[in-house]
Design an enzyme around this catalytic site. Sequence first.
Site, mmCIF file in Angstrom:
data_model
loop_
_atom_site.group_PDB
_atom_site.id
_atom_site.type_symbol
_atom_site.label_atom_id
_atom_site.label_comp_id
_atom_site.label_asym_id
_atom_site.label_seq_id
_atom_site.Cartn_x
_atom_site.Cartn_y
_atom_site.Cartn_z
ATOM 1 N N ASP A 78 23.160 14.717 -99.239
ATOM 2 C CA ASP A 78 23.307 13.305 -99.590
ATOM 3 C C ASP A 78 22.886 12.459 -98.391
ATOM 4 O O ASP A 78 22.691 12.985 -97.308
ATOM 5 C CB ASP A 78 24.756 12.992 -99.984
ATOM 6 C CG ASP A 78 25.734 13.619 -99.006
ATOM 7 O OD1 ASP A 78 25.447 13.608 -97.795
ATOM 8 O OD2 ASP A 78 26.767 14.137 -99.452
ATOM 9 N N ASP A 80 23.678 9.171 -95.965
ATOM 10 C CA ASP A 80 24.672 8.188 -95.530
ATOM 11 C C ASP A 80 24.011 7.170 -94.620
ATOM 12 O O ASP A 80 23.155 7.517 -93.806
ATOM 13 C CB ASP A 80 25.802 8.890 -94.770
ATOM 14 C CG ASP A 80 26.607 9.791 -95.687
ATOM 15 O OD1 ASP A 80 26.955 9.344 -96.791
ATOM 16 O OD2 ASP A 80 26.865 10.951 -95.313
ATOM 17 N N ASP A 159 32.166 13.240 -85.811
ATOM 18 C CA ASP A 159 32.844 14.495 -85.473
ATOM 19 C C ASP A 159 32.062 15.354 -84.468
ATOM 20 O O ASP A 159 32.521 15.609 -83.370
ATOM 21 C CB ASP A 159 33.225 15.289 -86.739
ATOM 22 C CG ASP A 159 32.103 15.418 -87.762
ATOM 23 O OD1 ASP A 159 30.972 14.972 -87.479
ATOM 24 O OD2 ASP A 159 32.353 15.985 -88.847
HETATM 25 P P1 ATP Z 1 27.076 17.555 -95.569
HETATM 26 O O1 ATP Z 1 26.810 16.289 -96.347
HETATM 27 O O2 ATP Z 1 25.930 18.472 -95.481
HETATM 28 O O3 ATP Z 1 28.331 18.216 -95.978
HETATM 29 P P2 ATP Z 1 27.570 15.739 -93.406
HETATM 30 O O4 ATP Z 1 27.562 15.930 -91.913
HETATM 31 O O5 ATP Z 1 26.620 14.728 -93.940
HETATM 32 O O6 ATP Z 1 27.344 17.159 -94.036
HETATM 33 P P3 ATP Z 1 29.577 14.171 -94.701
HETATM 34 O O7 ATP Z 1 30.938 14.602 -95.134
HETATM 35 O O8 ATP Z 1 28.587 13.754 -95.704
HETATM 36 O O9 ATP Z 1 29.028 15.392 -93.829
HETATM 37 O O10 ATP Z 1 29.794 13.027 -93.638
HETATM 38 C C1 ATP Z 1 28.729 12.231 -93.140
HETATM 39 C C2 ATP Z 1 28.921 11.954 -91.678
HETATM 40 O O11 ATP Z 1 30.163 11.247 -91.457
HETATM 41 C C3 ATP Z 1 29.046 13.200 -90.789
HETATM 42 O O12 ATP Z 1 27.807 13.721 -90.418
HETATM 43 C C4 ATP Z 1 29.821 12.678 -89.615
HETATM 44 O O13 ATP Z 1 28.988 11.951 -88.738
HETATM 45 C C5 ATP Z 1 30.786 11.694 -90.270
HETATM 46 N N1 ATP Z 1 32.059 12.349 -90.609
HETATM 47 C C6 ATP Z 1 32.392 12.902 -91.798
HETATM 48 N N2 ATP Z 1 33.629 13.401 -91.763
HETATM 49 C C7 ATP Z 1 34.103 13.169 -90.526
HETATM 50 C C8 ATP Z 1 35.348 13.419 -89.858
HETATM 51 N N3 ATP Z 1 36.332 14.056 -90.475
HETATM 52 N N4 ATP Z 1 35.481 12.983 -88.579
HETATM 53 C C9 ATP Z 1 34.482 12.316 -87.951
HETATM 54 N N5 ATP Z 1 33.297 12.075 -88.525
HETATM 55 C C10 ATP Z 1 33.096 12.468 -89.780
HETATM 56 MG MG MG Z 2 26.443 14.167 -95.929
#
Ligand code: ATP
Ligand code: MG
Length: 462
Positions: A78, A80, A159
């Site tokens: 996805d 963001d 994170d």
């Molecule tokens: P994926 O979508 O492949 O699961 P992602 O890294 O994009 O991985 P998301 O859950 O979509 O994960 O979150 C988007 C972004 O928001 C992350 O890359 C991170 O920068 C931030 N983020 C998400 N969850 C947390 C958290 N618990 N603590 C700090 N930052 C977070």
């Molecule tokens: Mg994501």
Amino acid sequence: MSIVNTVARFFPSLMGPRKDKNAESKPQILQRKEHGISRRQLSENALKVLYRLNKAGYQAYLVGGCVRDSMLGAHPKDFDVATNATPEQVNQLFRNSRLIGRRFKLVHVLFGREVIEVATFRTSPSKEHSSNQAKTGDSGMILRDNVYGSIDDDAMRRDFTINAMYYAVDDFTVKSYANGFQDAQNKLIRLMGDPETRYREDPVRMLRAIRFAGKLDFTIEEKTEAPIKMMAPLMEQIPAPRLFEEVLKLFLSGNALVTYRLLREYKLFGELFPLTEQCVADDEFAARFVEQTMINTDTRIQAGKSVTPYYFFAALLWPSLQRVQAEFLEQDIPPQPALHKAASRVIEQQLQRTSIPKRFTIPMKEIWDLQSRFERKKGKKAFEVAESNRFRAAYDFILLREQCGENLKGLGNWWTKYQESDEYQEVAANRKPDERHTKKRRPRRTNRGTPNDRQRSRRSEP
Ligand code: ATP
Ligand code: MG
């Protein structure tokens, strides 16, 4: 422990900006040919959001997994966006958007089935912020996180370093913080800032470290991994609905086996599935059964077939179910009532860790129930069993049990043959398709729930 560490550990919000902030909070700017991301890899809708925000005078970047995965040549799940516009300003700019979340406010911009999540840059809260904006629990867990800041501040709140990379569409550069780019090249998962503090703020970050290690085949950097085993029990503080969402992401994304092994190694699996952990720790069949479930889940996903949470949960809880049922049988309760009582007890205990929506617990029980009905296979009985909407899932389940060494006296084989009979063909034609066996187009965010559910899984959401 020094007083500074104690404060950091228990009151991270009082610490204000970290000491190393200056070093870490200035980004490395990567040009197009250094980071290698081309616009073709990115969602057109996400780009539209960036253009529109830029045109209205706001800063806007793609951030997180979409930048990381595109850079690694993988397909982002996805997209963001992070911006300096407030959620209300974003909401005003896009007619097709809605404000969501209270504890972590953000905006969803909707393009048909695709949802672009737009979050405003966050900063670390300090004492003067009202509890409406930011709130930290006694143990250091962030309960509310709505203090806005600059992109540099925002990066420090992410994170992992590999998730702190921002792609701009006005000059096609990537801003990489805290050596995120180098860590991605070196396949390293490294937390931003002090690991213990960051895990205490949000223990789900431990699960995320494992998830990314499994998914990307990365190593968890030493300091990031060191506290996990000791801090794993903090997972108890996380509400069951959020853990359910995390379980889906951990296991139903195509990397279940490796992720499962890592979770066990880091003592996190038992936090999610305590009953299952007890079984796999001291019973070879259970250990094989759970591993095989993971393997089959991955194989289905690789083959483009769908997987459903109810089958997965039914399988993971099966060894515990058998144990509890055996206890009831010893009390001379007949097999079927013993199974039903055991099913209720096992599900009830699991619900204390991960929620499981009713739309899944019902089919789980149906699969379990059909296991003994599969043994009654004469004439009309077989017909009735085959009519069930859960027939295919329950049949797979029989095969899984046999595959793991349960002696069912050739039951799987009997039912395989039965499915070639004319009688079966007729029943199957009238049966509603079992979700698990229909390859169908699924919404982009299947594993993350509906857009409305999604806010629950956001960082810092208690
Ligand atoms: P994926 O979508 O492949 O699961 P992602 O890294 O994009 O991985 P998301 O859950 O979509 O994960 O979150 C988007 C972004 O928001 C992350 O890359 C991170 O920068 C931030 N983020 C998400 N969850 C947390 C958290 N618990 N603590 C700090 N930052 C977070
Ligand atoms: Mg994501």
